[in-house]
Enzyme design. Structure first.
Site, PDB file in Angstrom:
ATOM      1  N   HIS B 236      32.192   9.385  31.939  1.00 34.83           N
ATOM      2  CA  HIS B 236      32.432   9.659  30.521  1.00 34.83           C
ATOM      3  C   HIS B 236      32.455  11.172  30.328  1.00 34.83           C
ATOM      4  CE1 HIS B 236      31.856   9.705  26.191  1.00 34.83           C
ATOM      5  NE2 HIS B 236      32.018   8.405  26.150  1.00 34.83           N
ATOM      6  N   ARG B 256      34.167  12.678  18.651  1.00 35.79           N
ATOM      7  CA  ARG B 256      35.563  13.163  18.648  1.00 35.79           C
ATOM      8  C   ARG B 256      36.405  12.346  17.680  1.00 35.79           C
ATOM      9  NH1 ARG B 256      36.630  12.244  24.414  1.00 35.79           N
ATOM     10  NH2 ARG B 256      34.506  11.458  24.535  1.00 35.79           N
TER      11      ARG B 256
END
Ligand SMILES: Cc1cc2nc3c(=O)[nH]c(=O)nc-3n(C[C@H](O)[C@H](O)[C@H](O)COP(=O)(O)OP(=O)(O)OC[C@H]3O[C@@H](n4cnc5c(N)ncnc54)[C@H](O)[C@@H]3O)c2cc1C
Ligand code: SF4
Ligand code: SF4
Ligand code: FES
Lengths: 253, 604
Positions: B236, B256
């Site tokens: 990740h 995000r």
């Protein structure tokens, strides 16, 4: 790096004692890191529960310097440096080994609470519509990570050992989440009054003070439930209505 | 003869995360008796940690979404190595599985018109992730748990399974111990479902907990099942990097999704510099376009921060390697900047990302509403796992099923965020249904005492050995260090050959591990027992990664930097032969059904 000293409870449910350990502390370490380091260095059989190391699973509950805490969210730098740090298991539950306690009672008690029972779907697509505003208070309760720290500090359980009479703050929160769920049609007020002992809570708010999820257990969950119980059972009009309600409460949702 | 307790169920489910719970619920509802075993307490499995959301084409936020778009996104994300049938079933069934959670009490965040709200995530064309702030996994596991306990299943908490028991070709039970007291258990079952999650503890920097030692992968492998796609381990892009003790803890992609940007030490939004061809059409040209996309503008395209995880992770590694990293070897992830755009930014961030706010505040003394976070890649998820039939989830061994992270096929070379939680629901349900069916159609098998005795002996061995000075924790740490270094985000032939030697050496050392204390809740003993499966999965990852001489999805080789057409139509499988060696096969990707191929074309 500095060395920190610890007094950690070692023992099973019957006997035990504090043992002394020391380990090097790095920047940013939490109590659980120190316990793991001690485990790897000198006490491989030191029993401790953990999973997420980020305050999300509620596994690592213990009493650190006498305060009920998640060990993974307790920074070493927030503890006094000049004395040994005491770590012991939660006291409201029987110890299995070292820092691990038998919390199975919480699971058994929860199973007795009537499950979620939704009303029939009423939107065209076979689901429901709910406003964010109406679910926010229940979402607060559903933040609970079942760390059982609130159970640990509640004097009804901790000092008076009334586990059979009172389900404790965590399960009050669970009840509140169900009772205030906009879709739920279940009725748990009778159980709360009789089997689950809501009357034992005398609103000391100790539970609210230790909740790592900052759930306002007493004000938002327990007091409104108490009010509902009072309204339901001690208000004469409601008593009458109850008789009718109980007749059709078996209808499927 | 060793002493043990005997339990009997039609279906035994190993693992109580989302996949295991959903499977157990389904099997129970089919009217068979179900046992559910888990290493931790109920409700503490990895699923509880999931943050961002569950992907399902409900089309509540953008009505252009639908199962076919979700299908195409999943295939593209998986670089066309996914099992197309699984991708189809997943995309079609996920919406129902999510709505069903609502009927069981889950309370997802809402749209203005009162439906389930959905958010943007990397690789998903439209806002698709149903969520509850950034604690979606908690909502999901608690809903399944609270519903499940009333369905009649028997739950064995804090029990670890260490061996599957076979009668001929078929799996007919499992052997394990309870962690509390160390008592042995034999479970006889007509069907067994593995739902044990991932393998992240094979690496040093990881978002995964102690449970992720690849048990299901190892159990299946030892029982003769095929593993698939093991070279694909997802790193990740955003884990915490500072302070050292929290390194690896996840920072959700939701940051995000809500407008967070990635910048380097020069203040450059470096993700704009490298946009892969597959995604050029779908990616914003300017920061402004990216921002309005995150705020729901349907005409805008997504910012490059929301490209797939493999790509974002590699860009971050590049920035750090080329000297443009942050002080603690990460890059900056900034959500605080949105105060330039939103009047009430601080409140907005706390409401949308409450657990991120707390995590940074409490663990790193950082207020994410005011300053940028430092982040870097962390081992997160394994796409590889037990090879299963797409419809039934049965492995290549009769009676043995697998679902969730420990099964493979849906995610191919790279999993899209949010596609795991939906995977658990869709394939957990299917595994439960078909395992129950298998149980009804088959008689009980016979438990072979010899297999049980062998498992007992192996389990007790660490107590019986003379103190050799080998400590299980040391071996685990060393394996994690070396896997991170040699089979991590950037791989090459020499390193991985070295890794195989290291694994061999560590495996021999693991044979000598001795433990002190007794069988009651003894982490030293538990860690010693976990080593076997960790070694199996580490070897499987290294060997598969050596075999795939190209770079694709999460698998990146600096000695073969490009995609290779031939490998683009091959999956790698592994199994154990009679001599106990790991055998590798290259199997051609199944040719896709025409209507699905057309859907992929339409969505290019
Ligand atoms: C921090 C974090 C955030 C994430 N966020 C998201 C997200 O937003 N969206 C998304 O889709 N995915 C997300 N993921 C991925 C997703 O959460 C996992 O892939 C998923 O939860 C795995 O579920 P599972 O049911 O397969 O296994 P788990 O939930 O991990 O459960 C595994 C179970 O198996 C048991 N078990 C293991 N071995 C044994 C054994 N030997 N014997 C008995 N029991 C055993 C364990 O005790 C546990 O109960 C996230 C993952 C992490 C770590
Ligand atoms: S407020 Fe009630 S439930 Fe909470 S600790 Fe006090 S007595 Fe216990
Ligand atoms: S209410 Fe708070 S303190 Fe109590 S179990 Fe839940 S999270 Fe823990
Ligand atoms: S380890 Fe999960 S809350 Fe501490």
């Amino acid at each position: 790096m500095a060395t920190a000293n610890f007094r950690i409870w070692r023992g099973d449910g019957e006997t035990g004692d504090f043992e002394n350990y020391s380990t090097e502390i790095d920047e940013g370490m939490v109590v659980l890191d120190a316990v793991h380091q001690i485990q790897a260095e000198s006490a491989p059989d030191l029993a401790v529960r953990w999973n997420c190391k980020a305050g999300k699973c509620g596994s690592c509950s213990a009493e650190v310097n006498g305060n009920p805490k998640l060990m993974c969210m307790t920074r070493m730098s927030d503890l006094p440096e000049d004395e040994a740090i005491t770590i012991e298991p939660m006291k409201a539950f029987k110890t299995i080994r070292d820092l691990v306690t038998d919390v199975s009672w919480n699971y058994r008690a929860k199973e007795k609470i009537k499950p979620f029972k939704p009303r029939k779907p009423d939107a065209e697509d076979g689901t429901w519509r709910m406003d964010q505003e109406d679910i926010e208070r229940v979402q607060e309760f559903r933040k609970c990570i079942e760390c059982f720290l609130c159970q640990d500090v509640c004097h009804v359980l901790r000092e008076h050992d009334l586990h059979e009479e009172f389900i404790g703050p965590r399960l009050m929160v669970h009840n509140a989440a169900l009772e205030m769920h906009p879709l739920d049609t279940g009725d748990r007020l009778g159980d709360l009054k009789d089997d689950q002992g809501i009357g034992y809570c005398n609103i000391t708010k100790c539970c609210t003070n230790v909740c790592p999820e900052e759930i306002t257990i007493t004000d938002n969950a327990i007091i409104p439930l108490k009010e509902r119980v009072v309204g339901e059972f001690y208000d004469p009009l409601n008593r009458l209505l109850r008789i009718f309600k109980s007749k059709d409460s078996d209808e499927p949702a | 003869m060793a002493e043990y307790q005997h339990h009997e169920h039609d279906v035994l489910v190993i693992g109580a995360g989302g996949a295991g719970l959903r499977a157990a619920i389904e099997a129970s509802s089919a009217g068979v008796s179900v046992g559910l075993v888990c290493k931790s307490l109920l409700g503490k499995a990895h699923t509880v940690m999931a943050e961002g959301g569950v992907a399902a084409a409900l089309a509540n936020v953008d009505d252009r979404d639908g199962w076919s778009v979700h299908f195409a996104d999943t295939m593209r994300g998986g670089q066309y190595l996914s099992n197309w049938r699984m991708a189809e079933l997943h995309a079609r069934e996920a919406p129902d599985r999510v709505r069903e959670l609502e009927a069981w009490g889950a309370l997802f965040d809402r749209t203005d018109d009162g439906r389930i709200l959905q958010r943007n995530f990397g690789g998903h064309k439209y806002p698709r992730l149903a969520h509850v702030g950034d604690r979606t996994g908690l909502e999901m596991i608690r809903t399944l748990q609270d519903y499940g306990i009333h369905q009649g299943m028997e739950v064995y908490m804090e029990h670890a399974i260490v061996a599957l028991l076979k009668d001929g070709d078929r799996v007919v039970g499992a052997f394990g111990y309870d962690r509390e007291r160390g008592r042995f258990r034999v479970f006889r079952a007509k069907a067994v479902i593995l739902a044990t999650g991932g393998i992240g503890r094979a690496f040093k920097i990881t978002s995964n907990s102690w449970e992720y030692t690849g048990d299901g992968h190892g159990l299946a492998y030892e029982a003769g099942a095929e593993l698939l796609d093991m070279e694909f381990v997802q790193f990740h892009p955003t884990g915490m990097v500072w302070p050292p003790s929290v390194r690896g803890i996840l920072v959700t992609e939701g940051v995000r999704g809500e407008g967070g940007t990635l910048t380097n030490s020069e203040g450059n939004r470096f993700m704009f510099d490298d946009i892969p061809d597959l995604y050029k059409n779908q990616t914003a040209d300017s920061p402004e376009e990216g921002w309005i996309y995150t705020q729901g503008d349907k005409e805008a395209r997504r910012p490059p921060e929301l490209l797939t995880r493999d790509h974002v992770a590699r860009c971050i590694v590049r920035e750090i390697r080329e000297g443009r990293g942050s002080p603690h070897d990460g890059v900056y992830l900034d959500i605080a900047w949105i105060k330039e755009k939103l009047p009430n930014a601080e409140e907005h961030i706390k409401r949308k990302l409450p657990s991120m706010y707390h995590q940074f505040k409490q663990l790193a003394d950082i207020d994410i509403t005011k300053e940028a976070m430092e982040v870097g890649p962390t081992t997160h998820y394994v796409m590889g796992g037990v090879l299963v039939d797409a419809d039934t989830q049965m492995s290549t061994v009769p009676g043995l099923f697998a679902a969730g992270e420990c099964a493979a096929g849906l995610h191919g070379a790279n999993r899209l965020g949010g596609n795991s939680l939906s995977d658990l629901l869709v394939f957990g349900q299917r595994a439960g249904r078909y395992a129950a069916e298998f149980a009804r159609e088959n008689e009980n098998g016979t438990i072979d005492e010899g297999q049980v005795e062998a498992a007992v002996a192996e389990t007790l061995a660490p107590f019986d050995r003379e103190n050799s000075g080998e400590n299980p924790f040391d071996i685990q740490y060393e394996l994690q260090d070396r896997m991170q270094e040699l089979v991590g985000i950037v791989r090459n032939e020499g390193d991985m050959q070295k890794a195989l030697e290291v694994i061999d050496e560590l495996r021999q050392r693991a044979q000598k591990v001795s433990v002190i204390g007794n069988r009651e809740y003894n982490p030293g003993w538990h860690t010693a027992l976990d080593l076997k499966f960790l070694m199996i999965v580490s070897e499987a990852v290294a060997r598969a990664a050596l075999e795939r001489k190209e770079s694709r999805g999460a698998h990146f080789r600096e000695d073969y930097e490009d995609k290779d057409e031939e490998f683009g139509s091959i999956n790698i499988t592994q199994h154990r032969n009679e001599d106990g060696e790991m055998v590798i096969n290259r199997v051609p990707v199944q040719s896709i059904r025409e209507d699905l191929a057309a859907i992929i074309e339409e969505n290019r």
